[in-house]
Design a protein around this motif. Sequence first.
Motif, PDB file in Angstrom:
ATOM      1  N   LEU A 213       0.825  -1.209   0.000  1.00  0.00           N
ATOM      2  CA  LEU A 213       0.000   0.000   0.000  1.00  0.00           C
ATOM      3  C   LEU A 213       0.856   1.254   0.000  1.00  0.00           C
ATOM      4  O   LEU A 213       0.514   2.260  -0.624  1.00  0.00           O
ATOM      5  N   GLY A 214       1.974   1.180   0.691  1.00  0.00           N
ATOM      6  CA  GLY A 214       2.880   2.327   0.712  1.00  0.00           C
ATOM      7  C   GLY A 214       3.432   2.604  -0.670  1.00  0.00           C
ATOM      8  O   GLY A 214       3.531   3.758  -1.102  1.00  0.00           O
ATOM      9  N   ALA A 215       3.772   1.528  -1.398  1.00  0.00           N
ATOM     10  CA  ALA A 215       4.298   1.699  -2.758  1.00  0.00           C
ATOM     11  C   ALA A 215       3.226   2.308  -3.652  1.00  0.00           C
ATOM     12  O   ALA A 215       3.499   3.194  -4.463  1.00  0.00           O
ATOM     13  N   LEU A 216       1.988   1.848  -3.445  1.00  0.00           N
ATOM     14  CA  LEU A 216       0.880   2.409  -4.215  1.00  0.00           C
ATOM     15  C   LEU A 216       0.771   3.915  -3.963  1.00  0.00           C
ATOM     16  O   LEU A 216       0.638   4.720  -4.895  1.00  0.00           O
ATOM     17  N   SER A 217       0.861   4.279  -2.682  1.00  0.00           N
ATOM     18  CA  SER A 217       0.719   5.706  -2.370  1.00  0.00           C
ATOM     19  C   SER A 217       1.892   6.490  -2.945  1.00  0.00           C
ATOM     20  O   SER A 217       1.718   7.609  -3.420  1.00  0.00           O
ATOM     21  N   SER A 218       3.080   5.899  -2.934  1.00  0.00           N
ATOM     22  CA  SER A 218       4.215   6.589  -3.554  1.00  0.00           C
ATOM     23  C   SER A 218       3.950   6.811  -5.032  1.00  0.00           C
ATOM     24  O   SER A 218       4.285   7.861  -5.591  1.00  0.00           O
TER      25      SER A 218
ATOM     26  N   PHE B 207      -2.484   8.484   2.657  1.00  0.00           N
ATOM     27  CA  PHE B 207      -2.017   7.150   3.042  1.00  0.00           C
ATOM     28  C   PHE B 207      -1.040   7.257   4.200  1.00  0.00           C
ATOM     29  O   PHE B 207      -1.118   6.522   5.166  1.00  0.00           O
ATOM     30  N   LYS B 208      -0.109   8.171   4.055  1.00  0.00           N
ATOM     31  CA  LYS B 208       0.972   8.262   5.048  1.00  0.00           C
ATOM     32  C   LYS B 208       0.451   8.696   6.417  1.00  0.00           C
ATOM     33  O   LYS B 208       0.977   8.290   7.438  1.00  0.00           O
TER      34      LYS B 208
ATOM     35  N   SER C  27      -2.610   8.121   7.296  1.00  0.00           N
ATOM     36  CA  SER C  27      -3.736   7.207   7.498  1.00  0.00           C
ATOM     37  C   SER C  27      -5.046   7.956   7.753  1.00  0.00           C
ATOM     38  O   SER C  27      -5.717   7.762   8.754  1.00  0.00           O
ATOM     39  N   ALA C  28      -5.371   8.841   6.779  1.00  0.00           N
ATOM     40  CA  ALA C  28      -6.665   9.506   6.849  1.00  0.00           C
ATOM     41  C   ALA C  28      -7.663   8.673   6.045  1.00  0.00           C
ATOM     42  O   ALA C  28      -7.302   8.107   5.013  1.00  0.00           O
ATOM     43  N   VAL C  29      -8.880   8.604   6.527  1.00  0.00           N
ATOM     44  CA  VAL C  29      -9.935   7.870   5.811  1.00  0.00           C
ATOM     45  C   VAL C  29     -10.187   8.571   4.483  1.00  0.00           C
ATOM     46  O   VAL C  29     -10.225   9.796   4.454  1.00  0.00           O
ATOM     47  N   PRO C  30     -10.376   7.935   3.351  1.00  0.00           N
ATOM     48  CA  PRO C  30     -10.492   6.488   3.101  1.00  0.00           C
ATOM     49  C   PRO C  30      -9.191   5.774   2.767  1.00  0.00           C
ATOM     50  O   PRO C  30      -9.249   4.751   2.107  1.00  0.00           O
TER      51      PRO C  30
ATOM     52  N   ILE D  99      -6.343   7.257  13.735  1.00  0.00           N
ATOM     53  CA  ILE D  99      -7.086   7.716  12.557  1.00  0.00           C
ATOM     54  C   ILE D  99      -8.004   8.872  12.945  1.00  0.00           C
ATOM     55  O   ILE D  99      -8.040   9.921  12.293  1.00  0.00           O
ATOM     56  N   GLY D 100      -8.731   8.682  14.054  1.00  0.00           N
ATOM     57  CA  GLY D 100      -9.618   9.741  14.525  1.00  0.00           C
ATOM     58  C   GLY D 100      -8.856  11.014  14.834  1.00  0.00           C
ATOM     59  O   GLY D 100      -9.263  12.116  14.462  1.00  0.00           O
ATOM     60  N   ASN D 101      -7.706  10.852  15.477  1.00  0.00           N
ATOM     61  CA  ASN D 101      -6.926  12.032  15.842  1.00  0.00           C
ATOM     62  C   ASN D 101      -6.417  12.779  14.616  1.00  0.00           C
ATOM     63  O   ASN D 101      -6.326  14.001  14.625  1.00  0.00           O
ATOM     64  N   MET D 102      -6.075  12.027  13.572  1.00  0.00           N
ATOM     65  CA  MET D 102      -5.667  12.701  12.342  1.00  0.00           C
ATOM     66  C   MET D 102      -6.827  13.535  11.793  1.00  0.00           C
ATOM     67  O   MET D 102      -6.630  14.606  11.231  1.00  0.00           O
TER      68      MET D 102
END
Lengths: 480, 522
Positions: free
Chosen positions: A163-168, A217-218, A220-223, A304-307
């Motif tokens: 998933l990290g590679a995808l976000s990159s 992604f980094k 980790s914000a929804v979605p 996630i909530g805190n972000m």
Amino acid sequence: MIANFNIMPLIPELFLALTAMGFLIVGASQGNRSTAVLCWTSCLATAIAALLLLQVSWENQLSLNGMLVIDEFSGFFKLMILLGLATSLALSVDYLYKERIARFEYPVLVIMAGLGMMLMVSANNMLSLYMSLELQSLSLYVLAGIHRNSPKSAEAAIKYFVLGALSSGLILFGISLIYGFTGSIDFAVIRETLEQAETASPGITIGLAFLLAGLAFKISAVPFHMWTPDVYQGAPAPVTAFFAIVPKVAALGLLMRLLFYAFLPVSGEWMQIVYFLSAASMIVGAFAALAQDNIKRLMAYSSIGNMGYVLIGVVAGTTEGAGAVILYLLIYMIMTAGVFTVILCMRRQGLMAMQINDLAGLSKNSPVMAYAMAALMFSMSGIPPLAGFFGKFFIFLAGVKQGLIVLVVLGVLSSVVSAYYYLRIVKVMFFDPAADPFDRGMVLEKRLILLVSVLFVIGFILKPNLFVDSAMSAAKALLL
Amino acid sequence: MIMPPVLTIMIFLPVICALMITIIRGDKGDEEIVEKNVKHLSLFGSLFVLAFAVFMYANFDKTSSDFQFVEKVSWVSAAGVNYHLGVDGISIYFILLSVFLTPVCILASWNSVKTRIKEYMIAFLILESMMIGTFAALDTVLFYVFFEGVLIPMFLIIGIWGGPRRIYASFKFFLFTLLGSVLMLVALLSLYATTGSTDIPTLMHSTLDVEYQKWIWLAFFASFAVKMPMWPVHTWLPDAHVEAPTAGSVILAGVLLKMGGYGFLRFSLPMLPHASMYFAPLVLTLSVIAIIYASLVALVQDDMKKLIAYSSVAHMGFVTLGIFSFTQQGIEGAVFQMLSHGIISAALFLCVGVVYDRLHTREINRYGGLVKNMPNYAVVFMVFMLGSVGLPGTSGFVGEFLALVGAYQASTAFAALAATGLVLGAAYMLLLYRKVVFGPQKHKDAAAMEDLTAIEKLVLVPMALLVIYYGVFPSTVMDRVAPSTAALMTHYKMSHEPLGYNEAMLDTMPAAGENSEKRSGS
């Protein structure tokens, strides 16, 4: 073009880079025997780096031909990152030996990741942005899988990596679009181009959306949060602590530099996106956590909530909003460090006990730890007079001042929902019948971290200006 | 004479005591001594605070409607928030009530709480400092910090030392109150964003757009209505009361409920006069429903604590009725009713606690004929029962009467409906008293119970005397309350004048205290 390296303000980063390389040589020759020594010297190295950082000038200046920018904003973030690095390293040593995964790469990777983060918050160019982000991410992927014999750890690493590679990839694609439409990868030039353009072209908007998706992604914000619970649960506990404490701080620093500096002229475009990310994160973070039994997963949803709350400050897009974000991150980081210190002590007969119910009756078995955890939980749910309240206070204040009433009301309502699961931990510790006690013997460094964290949470109210003012002045440097 | 910072001392003294308790340690086998020291330290600490409060009361200038004992220090400068404290004729009584009930609670728990005494005492001391802070705060953010800070110790008190369903009750209490409070927080932030101030005296004199006021008012209402509690958001109260330990119920009924009424007086009325006027019919309707409905529910309760809890809902209905009648009598009546209810309901819960400690049940039918074996208990219980009924000569009468007088001027129908609550109130309280104290001694264990102990007398007798004293001489309270309520009313009227409201009912009234004194004295 005159080459302007101006390398002096980068002394702390250079020092850390050299340290990491040196440690790699030491580790390669000495093997895993050297892990403890390397961990502690790494702590020392971060402290020295912090001292160096305080020595160099925080005046607004460019370095390496405008690749990096040094100002009070980056300085403050770097201090937070170094603090987080030292804390996570100190939290790990004991665990690494107990779980027999004391590999010498561990401190080296942590330092490398930290170096990447420090460069991230200084990035002033898409190239340096991407390079530093990857330096950080690659180190983190390996860290998530450091427990090689555990399938869960390996699974976490794979998930994180894919998933990290995808976000990159998303980030790179966004960068290429932005380059295509503005003709530059330099933040200052992008800003100038956008200022001169009368309307934002759709290419910019799409590129920005990709860039934001990748960064979401980094943090980790929804979605884009799916990886977080699995990685938090699967990674070894101190690595989870590290993930929870530091990388998000750096990623938000990067995000803020990008949005508040380079893309400020098109703020209307990104505000909608961030608005949605914020609202979705708060709601999902609050409701999904209700059903969790594993405390690491719970902390994942909590993060996630805190972000989501933090992003309210970003949506506000003002100096106050930026200051609130910095303050919130600082408070959140210190609280999380305390919480993970307690989580790392949840060990019975040598094995980690990671269910929330394992905390049952902690107030009978080790009352001091239980009260510390309770204070942290109340603070996390934002109940005054604890520090967590002030973090939320400034975030919501910045939101209300910009007329984001709906978002703020969503925020306070989801904070009530999330109060339920924080309270559940208090309930398990205090109201439930006692379970078997955890293993005795809390090592000195953990006691110290927990003490500092709880003192901060309780004592914040006495001298709030100390932290609020420095956060606000760091924010001013960003939004000159 | 330079005044010492009395309010700060009163807020921090309990915290310091709590810190000292944490360091009281003993070797194995010394537990009893440690417990004794803990109890003594907290008792003397709270008495010391009481002494400071009495000192403050003695030095209070009763002719003035200004805030007194003001302290103002910059606190969170980035948001312009000050550590601003002060008392006026209204808040000083709530502070007195808080510091009076804390030692009462500590004494009431002297022998009945057996587990985790240290933590118990710490929780009550922290609670005390939060309560004082709530009533003394003159800055909205500071107020909010104390107002919500109360939740933490109360949550633990209900959850750790409560009854069988304590977990449900503690969560319900916490989440209900929190839900209301966070909406108020948004309103406070919005007020700050609009007016640029978090200072309560400044906000009191700011004029806000009428439509805007309505939104803010609703957010405040969410918080205060839950705290009061008003129908239909009262459901947390019976649960919390039934499960809380005796002392927890005492504080809950005695002080925490009053924070809602105090909030209406401090925020809604002066800051949002037009919205208050606009929503008054809603509040009056809810108050009347609360009075009648809660009284009817109280009639059919088997559990003594639940009965008193519902009676609290009804009595708080009179408070909101008085406040939203917008007459000086009504508001003075509301303040008086809150103080009197603070003493009476607290004492009633203590009375339940007395028999609960002996028989470990709160079921009304398990008792009977207590007058034979517990004559002293029967006497003090009677005083509080009659006070709750509102018999002339007790403090309960004055508040309800004035609130009704105020309501009558606002609306005859509401006053008439509310007055039926008095009859119902008499019905359920007398029924409770008859079943518990008179009648045959049905159960042997109940008949074998001993009369009040020395500690119980020490707690209950002064409270009984206070109920009668304030019933006969209400002017001792009214003299100090009147200037503040008069100022409140003047301000309220002035804010309506430019808009063309000119209500006949807002004519200046003579100080209501004198009249009621004559009435109840004759």
